[in-house]
Design a protein around this motif. Structure first.
Motif, PDB file in Angstrom:
ATOM      1  N   ASP A  19      29.157  -0.489 -30.424  1.00 40.16           N
ATOM      2  CA  ASP A  19      28.698  -0.024 -31.736  1.00 40.16           C
ATOM      3  C   ASP A  19      27.329   0.612 -31.567  1.00 40.16           C
ATOM      4  OD1 ASP A  19      28.175   0.464 -34.387  1.00 40.16           O
ATOM      5  OD2 ASP A  19      28.079  -1.653 -34.963  1.00 40.16           O
ATOM      6  N   LEU A  20      27.235   1.901 -31.834  1.00 40.64           N
ATOM      7  CA  LEU A  20      25.972   2.626 -31.679  1.00 40.64           C
ATOM      8  C   LEU A  20      25.143   2.643 -32.960  1.00 40.64           C
ATOM      9  CD1 LEU A  20      27.300   5.656 -29.582  1.00 40.64           C
ATOM     10  CD2 LEU A  20      26.176   3.566 -28.748  1.00 40.64           C
ATOM     11  N   THR A  21      25.631   2.002 -34.014  1.00 40.66           N
ATOM     12  CA  THR A  21      24.893   1.952 -35.274  1.00 40.66           C
ATOM     13  C   THR A  21      23.521   1.332 -35.044  1.00 40.66           C
ATOM     14  OG1 THR A  21      26.970   1.693 -36.467  1.00 40.66           O
ATOM     15  CG2 THR A  21      24.959   1.120 -37.661  1.00 40.66           C
ATOM     16  N   GLY A  22      22.497   1.998 -35.557  1.00 40.89           N
ATOM     17  CA  GLY A  22      21.128   1.523 -35.404  1.00 40.89           C
ATOM     18  C   GLY A  22      20.404   2.069 -34.187  1.00 40.89           C
ATOM     19  N   PHE A  23      21.110   2.715 -33.272  1.00 40.20           N
ATOM     20  CA  PHE A  23      20.470   3.292 -32.086  1.00 40.20           C
ATOM     21  C   PHE A  23      19.552   4.429 -32.518  1.00 40.20           C
ATOM     22  CE2 PHE A  23      23.199   0.740 -29.739  1.00 40.20           C
ATOM     23  CZ  PHE A  23      23.201   0.997 -28.380  1.00 40.20           C
ATOM     24  N   MET A  24      18.429   4.554 -31.844  1.00 41.27           N
ATOM     25  CA  MET A  24      17.535   5.690 -32.055  1.00 41.27           C
ATOM     26  C   MET A  24      18.158   6.911 -31.379  1.00 41.27           C
ATOM     27  SD  MET A  24      15.176   4.583 -33.959  1.00 41.27           S
ATOM     28  CE  MET A  24      14.217   6.076 -33.991  1.00 41.27           C
ATOM     29  N   VAL A  25      17.930   8.083 -31.967  1.00 46.33           N
ATOM     30  CA  VAL A  25      18.492   9.325 -31.443  1.00 46.33           C
ATOM     31  C   VAL A  25      17.347  10.240 -31.024  1.00 46.33           C
ATOM     32  CG1 VAL A  25      19.946  11.321 -31.942  1.00 46.33           C
ATOM     33  CG2 VAL A  25      20.488   9.099 -32.970  1.00 46.33           C
ATOM     34  N   GLU A  26      17.376  10.646 -29.766  1.00 45.90           N
ATOM     35  CA  GLU A  26      16.360  11.529 -29.200  1.00 45.90           C
ATOM     36  C   GLU A  26      16.976  12.880 -28.870  1.00 45.90           C
ATOM     37  OE1 GLU A  26      13.026  11.067 -28.491  1.00 45.90           O
ATOM     38  OE2 GLU A  26      13.088   9.103 -29.459  1.00 45.90           O
ATOM     39  N   ALA A  27      16.438  13.935 -29.463  1.00 46.81           N
ATOM     40  CA  ALA A  27      16.845  15.302 -29.130  1.00 46.81           C
ATOM     41  C   ALA A  27      16.076  15.734 -27.887  1.00 46.81           C
ATOM     42  CB  ALA A  27      16.540  16.237 -30.299  1.00 46.81           C
ATOM     43  N   ILE A  28      16.340  16.932 -27.420  1.00 50.12           N
ATOM     44  CA  ILE A  28      15.641  17.464 -26.253  1.00 50.12           C
ATOM     45  C   ILE A  28      14.134  17.480 -26.492  1.00 50.12           C
ATOM     46  CG2 ILE A  28      15.282  19.575 -24.885  1.00 50.12           C
ATOM     47  CD1 ILE A  28      18.283  20.219 -25.452  1.00 50.12           C
ATOM     48  N   ASP A  29      13.730  17.744 -27.727  1.00 51.96           N
ATOM     49  CA  ASP A  29      12.310  17.914 -28.039  1.00 51.96           C
ATOM     50  C   ASP A  29      11.731  16.843 -28.955  1.00 51.96           C
ATOM     51  OD1 ASP A  29      13.841  18.772 -30.182  1.00 51.96           O
ATOM     52  OD2 ASP A  29      12.721  20.628 -30.502  1.00 51.96           O
ATOM     53  N   GLY A  30      12.335  15.669 -28.980  1.00 49.88           N
ATOM     54  CA  GLY A  30      11.736  14.586 -29.746  1.00 49.88           C
ATOM     55  C   GLY A  30      12.732  13.768 -30.549  1.00 49.88           C
ATOM     56  N   THR A  31      12.201  12.802 -31.261  1.00 46.90           N
ATOM     57  CA  THR A  31      13.018  11.870 -32.029  1.00 46.90           C
ATOM     58  C   THR A  31      13.651  12.549 -33.237  1.00 46.90           C
ATOM     59  OG1 THR A  31      11.597  10.036 -31.357  1.00 46.90           O
ATOM     60  CG2 THR A  31      12.986   9.673 -33.286  1.00 46.90           C
ATOM     61  N   VAL A  32      14.925  12.269 -33.453  1.00 40.34           N
ATOM     62  CA  VAL A  32      15.673  12.830 -34.572  1.00 40.34           C
ATOM     63  C   VAL A  32      15.795  11.808 -35.695  1.00 40.34           C
ATOM     64  CG1 VAL A  32      17.912  13.732 -35.294  1.00 40.34           C
ATOM     65  CG2 VAL A  32      16.981  14.358 -33.071  1.00 40.34           C
ATOM     66  N   GLY A  33      16.123  10.591 -35.352  1.00 40.34           N
ATOM     67  CA  GLY A  33      16.336   9.551 -36.355  1.00 40.34           C
ATOM     68  C   GLY A  33      17.123   8.416 -35.746  1.00 40.34           C
ATOM     69  N   LYS A  34      17.991   7.795 -36.569  1.00 39.38           N
ATOM     70  CA  LYS A  34      18.797   6.700 -36.050  1.00 39.38           C
ATOM     71  C   LYS A  34      20.231   6.827 -36.538  1.00 39.38           C
ATOM     72  CE  LYS A  34      17.946   3.255 -39.592  1.00 39.38           C
ATOM     73  NZ  LYS A  34      17.656   1.886 -39.853  1.00 39.38           N
ATOM     74  N   VAL A  35      21.126   6.216 -35.782  1.00 39.42           N
ATOM     75  CA  VAL A  35      22.544   6.273 -36.098  1.00 39.42           C
ATOM     76  C   VAL A  35      22.819   5.390 -37.312  1.00 39.42           C
ATOM     77  CG1 VAL A  35      24.889   5.829 -35.265  1.00 39.42           C
ATOM     78  CG2 VAL A  35      23.148   6.713 -33.681  1.00 39.42           C
ATOM     79  N   ASP A  36      23.382   5.998 -38.338  1.00 39.95           N
ATOM     80  CA  ASP A  36      23.740   5.279 -39.556  1.00 39.95           C
ATOM     81  C   ASP A  36      25.192   4.825 -39.503  1.00 39.95           C
ATOM     82  OD1 ASP A  36      23.085   4.406 -42.252  1.00 39.95           O
ATOM     83  OD2 ASP A  36      24.405   6.006 -42.947  1.00 39.95           O
ATOM     84  N   LYS A  37      26.029   5.622 -38.836  1.00 41.34           N
ATOM     85  CA  LYS A  37      27.448   5.311 -38.717  1.00 41.34           C
ATOM     86  C   LYS A  37      27.952   5.910 -37.419  1.00 41.34           C
ATOM     87  CE  LYS A  37      31.816   5.808 -41.145  1.00 41.34           C
ATOM     88  NZ  LYS A  37      32.522   6.358 -42.295  1.00 41.34           N
ATOM     89  N   HIS A  38      28.938   5.248 -36.839  1.00 38.70           N
ATOM     90  CA  HIS A  38      29.492   5.703 -35.568  1.00 38.70           C
ATOM     91  C   HIS A  38      30.998   5.511 -35.580  1.00 38.70           C
ATOM     92  CE1 HIS A  38      30.813   4.441 -31.405  1.00 38.70           C
ATOM     93  NE2 HIS A  38      30.477   5.681 -31.241  1.00 38.70           N
TER      94      HIS A  38
END
Length: 116
Positions: A19-38
């Protein structure tokens, strides 16, 4: 590596059933946000990411194929896209995203094939 944008890459480190819900999401150039649903549905796997404040707290749908790697220990996943690519993605429609083939075609056209 799979060429399907709606499937997890073999090299990303995804373990089926994780379950990836709650994982932080990093784009190539920085933080995007967090997984709300997977979802890890075969050939239709995706993430709904809550972007937080950097683009006014909207949600975006990311096909699983954009995930380049997953750090399970630090609950962070990395996507092979820039923040602007994610910010400018087709509008997320929470009512239509599941099972709407037209919406998925639109996102497939936008994100293209998986790349690193």
């Amino acid at each position: 590596m799979t060429g399907n944008i709606w499937s997890h890459r073999d090299t990303a480190g995804y373990r089926p059933g994780t379950d990836l819900t709650g994982f932080m999401v990093e784009a190539i150039d920085g933080t995007v946000g967090k997984v709300d649903k997977h979802s890890d549905e075969v050939d239709a796997a995706y993430l709904v990411v809550e972007t937080g404040g950097w683009i006014f707290g909207k949600h975006v749908l990311l096909p699983a194929g954009v995930i380049s790697s997953i750090d399970l220990d630090n609950t962070t996943l990395y996507v092979a896209r820039t923040k602007d690519e994610i910010k400018n993605a087709p509008k997320f429609d929470k009512e239509k995203h599941i099972g709407d083939s037209e919406y998925h075609r639109k996102l497939t056209g936008y994100y293209g094939a998986p790349h690193s």
